[in-house]
Design an enzyme around this catalytic site. Structure first.
Site, PDB file in Angstrom:
ATOM      1  N   LYS A  13      25.216  -1.289 -20.604  1.00  0.00           N
ATOM      2  CA  LYS A  13      26.337  -2.236 -20.513  1.00  0.00           C
ATOM      3  C   LYS A  13      27.607  -1.547 -20.014  1.00  0.00           C
ATOM      4  O   LYS A  13      28.261  -2.032 -19.102  1.00  0.00           O
ATOM      5  CB  LYS A  13      26.635  -2.853 -21.890  1.00  0.00           C
ATOM      6  CG  LYS A  13      25.453  -3.573 -22.510  1.00  0.00           C
ATOM      7  CD  LYS A  13      25.795  -4.127 -23.882  1.00  0.00           C
ATOM      8  CE  LYS A  13      26.083  -3.071 -24.938  1.00  0.00           C
ATOM      9  NZ  LYS A  13      24.925  -2.212 -25.280  1.00  0.00           N
ATOM     10  N   ARG A  88      29.205  -9.814 -30.970  1.00  0.00           N
ATOM     11  CA  ARG A  88      27.971  -9.224 -31.487  1.00  0.00           C
ATOM     12  C   ARG A  88      27.420  -9.985 -32.672  1.00  0.00           C
ATOM     13  O   ARG A  88      26.395  -9.608 -33.210  1.00  0.00           O
ATOM     14  CB  ARG A  88      28.275  -7.811 -31.973  1.00  0.00           C
ATOM     15  CG  ARG A  88      28.073  -6.765 -30.928  1.00  0.00           C
ATOM     16  CD  ARG A  88      28.579  -5.500 -31.564  1.00  0.00           C
ATOM     17  NE  ARG A  88      27.714  -4.420 -31.295  1.00  0.00           N
ATOM     18  CZ  ARG A  88      27.914  -3.526 -30.331  1.00  0.00           C
ATOM     19  NH1 ARG A  88      28.938  -3.645 -29.541  1.00  0.00           N
ATOM     20  NH2 ARG A  88      27.089  -2.536 -30.168  1.00  0.00           N
ATOM     21  N   ARG A 127      22.530  10.935 -23.786  1.00  0.00           N
ATOM     22  CA  ARG A 127      23.915  10.663 -23.358  1.00  0.00           C
ATOM     23  C   ARG A 127      24.859  11.751 -23.851  1.00  0.00           C
ATOM     24  O   ARG A 127      24.762  12.197 -24.994  1.00  0.00           O
ATOM     25  CB  ARG A 127      24.371   9.315 -23.911  1.00  0.00           C
ATOM     26  CG  ARG A 127      25.867   9.076 -23.703  1.00  0.00           C
ATOM     27  CD  ARG A 127      26.280   7.650 -23.925  1.00  0.00           C
ATOM     28  NE  ARG A 127      25.918   7.151 -25.225  1.00  0.00           N
ATOM     29  CZ  ARG A 127      25.996   5.857 -25.557  1.00  0.00           C
ATOM     30  NH1 ARG A 127      26.413   4.975 -24.681  1.00  0.00           N
ATOM     31  NH2 ARG A 127      25.659   5.460 -26.762  1.00  0.00           N
ATOM     32  N   ARG A 160      27.639  11.426 -28.990  1.00  0.00           N
ATOM     33  CA  ARG A 160      28.282  10.468 -29.887  1.00  0.00           C
ATOM     34  C   ARG A 160      27.645  10.559 -31.264  1.00  0.00           C
ATOM     35  O   ARG A 160      26.434  10.742 -31.360  1.00  0.00           O
ATOM     36  CB  ARG A 160      28.102   9.044 -29.330  1.00  0.00           C
ATOM     37  CG  ARG A 160      29.338   8.537 -28.619  1.00  0.00           C
ATOM     38  CD  ARG A 160      29.136   7.253 -27.879  1.00  0.00           C
ATOM     39  NE  ARG A 160      28.603   6.141 -28.640  1.00  0.00           N
ATOM     40  CZ  ARG A 160      28.471   4.901 -28.157  1.00  0.00           C
ATOM     41  NH1 ARG A 160      28.884   4.641 -26.924  1.00  0.00           N
ATOM     42  NH2 ARG A 160      27.956   3.942 -28.881  1.00  0.00           N
ATOM     43  N   ARG A 171      20.909   0.990 -35.327  1.00  0.00           N
ATOM     44  CA  ARG A 171      21.656   0.122 -34.396  1.00  0.00           C
ATOM     45  C   ARG A 171      20.733  -0.934 -33.794  1.00  0.00           C
ATOM     46  O   ARG A 171      21.136  -2.074 -33.580  1.00  0.00           O
ATOM     47  CB  ARG A 171      22.299   0.974 -33.286  1.00  0.00           C
ATOM     48  CG  ARG A 171      23.497   1.751 -33.805  1.00  0.00           C
ATOM     49  CD  ARG A 171      23.839   2.922 -32.914  1.00  0.00           C
ATOM     50  NE  ARG A 171      24.258   2.539 -31.582  1.00  0.00           N
ATOM     51  CZ  ARG A 171      24.283   3.379 -30.559  1.00  0.00           C
ATOM     52  NH1 ARG A 171      23.909   4.635 -30.703  1.00  0.00           N
ATOM     53  NH2 ARG A 171      24.668   2.965 -29.375  1.00  0.00           N
TER      54      ARG A 171
HETATM   55  P1  AP5 Z   1      25.615   3.067 -21.472  1.00  0.00           P
HETATM   56  O1  AP5 Z   1      26.107   2.399 -20.244  1.00  0.00           O
HETATM   57  O2  AP5 Z   1      26.599   3.821 -22.308  1.00  0.00           O
HETATM   58  O3  AP5 Z   1      24.826   2.002 -22.384  1.00  0.00           O
HETATM   59  P2  AP5 Z   1      25.411   0.888 -23.337  1.00  0.00           P
HETATM   60  O4  AP5 Z   1      24.520  -0.292 -23.249  1.00  0.00           O
HETATM   61  O5  AP5 Z   1      26.880   0.649 -23.075  1.00  0.00           O
HETATM   62  O6  AP5 Z   1      25.164   1.616 -24.728  1.00  0.00           O
HETATM   63  P3  AP5 Z   1      26.067   1.793 -26.000  1.00  0.00           P
HETATM   64  O7  AP5 Z   1      25.348   2.774 -26.877  1.00  0.00           O
HETATM   65  O8  AP5 Z   1      27.494   2.161 -25.661  1.00  0.00           O
HETATM   66  O9  AP5 Z   1      26.009   0.353 -26.600  1.00  0.00           O
HETATM   67  P4  AP5 Z   1      26.281  -0.091 -28.003  1.00  0.00           P
HETATM   68  O10 AP5 Z   1      26.399  -1.565 -27.836  1.00  0.00           O
HETATM   69  O11 AP5 Z   1      25.330   0.391 -29.027  1.00  0.00           O
HETATM   70  O12 AP5 Z   1      27.660   0.670 -28.364  1.00  0.00           O
HETATM   71  P5  AP5 Z   1      29.204   0.231 -28.377  1.00  0.00           P
HETATM   72  O13 AP5 Z   1      29.979   1.367 -27.856  1.00  0.00           O
HETATM   73  O14 AP5 Z   1      29.413  -1.132 -27.817  1.00  0.00           O
HETATM   74  O15 AP5 Z   1      24.391   4.015 -21.061  1.00  0.00           O
HETATM   75  C1  AP5 Z   1      23.748   4.858 -22.018  1.00  0.00           C
HETATM   76  C2  AP5 Z   1      23.267   6.155 -21.342  1.00  0.00           C
HETATM   77  O16 AP5 Z   1      22.302   5.824 -20.337  1.00  0.00           O
HETATM   78  C3  AP5 Z   1      24.370   6.937 -20.618  1.00  0.00           C
HETATM   79  O17 AP5 Z   1      24.141   8.310 -20.757  1.00  0.00           O
HETATM   80  C4  AP5 Z   1      24.229   6.533 -19.135  1.00  0.00           C
HETATM   81  O18 AP5 Z   1      24.639   7.561 -18.275  1.00  0.00           O
HETATM   82  C5  AP5 Z   1      22.717   6.294 -19.051  1.00  0.00           C
HETATM   83  N1  AP5 Z   1      22.364   5.228 -18.102  1.00  0.00           N
HETATM   84  C6  AP5 Z   1      22.997   4.030 -17.929  1.00  0.00           C
HETATM   85  N2  AP5 Z   1      22.372   3.302 -16.983  1.00  0.00           N
HETATM   86  C7  AP5 Z   1      21.309   4.062 -16.553  1.00  0.00           C
HETATM   87  C8  AP5 Z   1      20.273   3.864 -15.590  1.00  0.00           C
HETATM   88  N3  AP5 Z   1      20.173   2.729 -14.874  1.00  0.00           N
HETATM   89  N4  AP5 Z   1      19.362   4.844 -15.424  1.00  0.00           N
HETATM   90  C9  AP5 Z   1      19.422   5.987 -16.163  1.00  0.00           C
HETATM   91  N5  AP5 Z   1      20.380   6.249 -17.081  1.00  0.00           N
HETATM   92  C10 AP5 Z   1      21.325   5.285 -17.278  1.00  0.00           C
HETATM   93  O19 AP5 Z   1      29.434   0.085 -29.963  1.00  0.00           O
HETATM   94  C11 AP5 Z   1      29.356   1.220 -30.802  1.00  0.00           C
HETATM   95  C12 AP5 Z   1      29.643   0.801 -32.230  1.00  0.00           C
HETATM   96  O20 AP5 Z   1      30.969   0.232 -32.327  1.00  0.00           O
HETATM   97  C13 AP5 Z   1      28.734  -0.288 -32.822  1.00  0.00           C
HETATM   98  O21 AP5 Z   1      27.533   0.256 -33.329  1.00  0.00           O
HETATM   99  C14 AP5 Z   1      29.635  -0.873 -33.901  1.00  0.00           C
HETATM  100  O22 AP5 Z   1      29.674  -0.024 -35.024  1.00  0.00           O
HETATM  101  C15 AP5 Z   1      31.001  -0.844 -33.247  1.00  0.00           C
HETATM  102  N6  AP5 Z   1      31.285  -2.096 -32.503  1.00  0.00           N
HETATM  103  C16 AP5 Z   1      31.475  -2.231 -31.155  1.00  0.00           C
HETATM  104  N7  AP5 Z   1      31.689  -3.506 -30.825  1.00  0.00           N
HETATM  105  C17 AP5 Z   1      31.620  -4.210 -31.985  1.00  0.00           C
HETATM  106  C18 AP5 Z   1      31.713  -5.593 -32.303  1.00  0.00           C
HETATM  107  N8  AP5 Z   1      31.914  -6.509 -31.346  1.00  0.00           N
HETATM  108  N9  AP5 Z   1      31.561  -5.955 -33.593  1.00  0.00           N
HETATM  109  C19 AP5 Z   1      31.362  -5.051 -34.571  1.00  0.00           C
HETATM  110  N10 AP5 Z   1      31.243  -3.718 -34.337  1.00  0.00           N
HETATM  111  C20 AP5 Z   1      31.377  -3.299 -33.068  1.00  0.00           C
END
Ligand code: AP5
Length: 213
Positions: A13, A88, A127, A160, A171
């Site tokens: 994402k 979410r 990552r 992370r 997660r």
């Molecule tokens: P990346 O693009 O970072 O993937 P992502 O889907 O954004 O993964 P996240 O782990 O950031 O998602 P998440 O929803 O768990 O975390 P968030 O930060 O929102 O890619 C991942 C890796 O793959 C990278 O190394 C990249 O280089 C690689 N990659 C990408 N595309 C690729 C491809 N095509 N081929 C190969 N490699 C590739 O949330 C974190 C925490 O914050 C949550 O757990 C929660 O505690 C809190 N939080 C956030 N939002 C909320 C909310 N709305 N409500 C409550 N808590 C929240």
């Protein structure tokens, strides 16, 4: 363009949202990034969020809804937005519906990036993020030219805290329980578009760009 980008942890994402923002100039709003900034700044919000994030749990709805509302109220409506990581839960989705209805700014679409779970886990486990500037790398798919150091600013690359194996599993459970129902909410509204998230970043971005409203 007023879009949501959804998908499991590690679906890509953040990567795709950054590419869309760079190509179209749409502001990228990531709740995960906002919360991590708050942790880095040592604010009260950061201290509260850290307790949940480190365990792979969701930060309480009222906290996250508040920061998104504040962020959207400071945005120029003409530029639209790309929300990554929000909503979410169904409560967050309903709060967003109400917020956007008040602003007269309906969503244009919801992109769901789909990746098999083992691939998403591989992406998360490898990552690495620059501690200084936040640039993201992957040990196999997007390695830095000097291991352990950011190509952009030379800062140290770290994992992370929520990318440890056990926390990743947690997660995914939270996603299935809390976030999967949000997809049905948008499917019912006729807004959901599923995108194959496998292949290279560029392959996925071509599909994302082709599906934009
Ligand atoms: P990346 O693009 O970072 O993937 P992502 O889907 O954004 O993964 P996240 O782990 O950031 O998602 P998440 O929803 O768990 O975390 P968030 O930060 O929102 O890619 C991942 C890796 O793959 C990278 O190394 C990249 O280089 C690689 N990659 C990408 N595309 C690729 C491809 N095509 N081929 C190969 N490699 C590739 O949330 C974190 C925490 O914050 C949550 O757990 C929660 O505690 C809190 N939080 C956030 N939002 C909320 C909310 N709305 N409500 C409550 N808590 C929240």
């Amino acid at each position: 363009m007023r879009l949501l980008i959804m998908g499991t942890p590690g679906a890509g994402k953040g990567t795709q949202a950054a590419l869309v923002a760079a190509r179209f100039g749409t502001p990228h709003i990531s709740t995960g990034e906002m919360l991590r900034d708050a942790i880095r700044n040592g604010s009260r919000l950061g201290r509260e969020a850290e307790r949940y994030m480190a365990q792979g749990l969701l930060v309480p709805d009222e906290v996250v809804i508040g920061i998104v509302e504040e962020q959207l109220s400071g945005q120029d409506p003409a530029r639209g937005f790309l929300l990554d990581g929000f909503p979410r839960t169904l409560a967050q989705a309903r709060a967003l519906d109400a917020m956007l209805a008040r602003r007269g700014e309906p969503l244009c679409g919801v992109l769901l990036i789909s990746v098999p779970r083992d691939e998403a886990i591989r992406r998360l486990a490898g990552r690495r993020v620059c501690e200084a500037c936040g640039t993201m790398f992957h040990v196999d798919f997007e390695p830095p030219s000097r291991p352990g150091h950011c190509d952009r600013c030379g800062g140290p690359l770290v994992q992370r805290v929520d990318d440890q194996e056990e926390t990743i599993a947690h997660r995914f459970e939270v996603y299935t329980r809390e976030t999967a129902p949000v997809l049905a909410h948008y499917q019912g509204a006729g807004l959901l578009r599923e995108i194959d998230g496998t292949g290279s970043r560029e392959d996925v971005f071509r599909r994302v760009a082709a599906s934009l409203p």
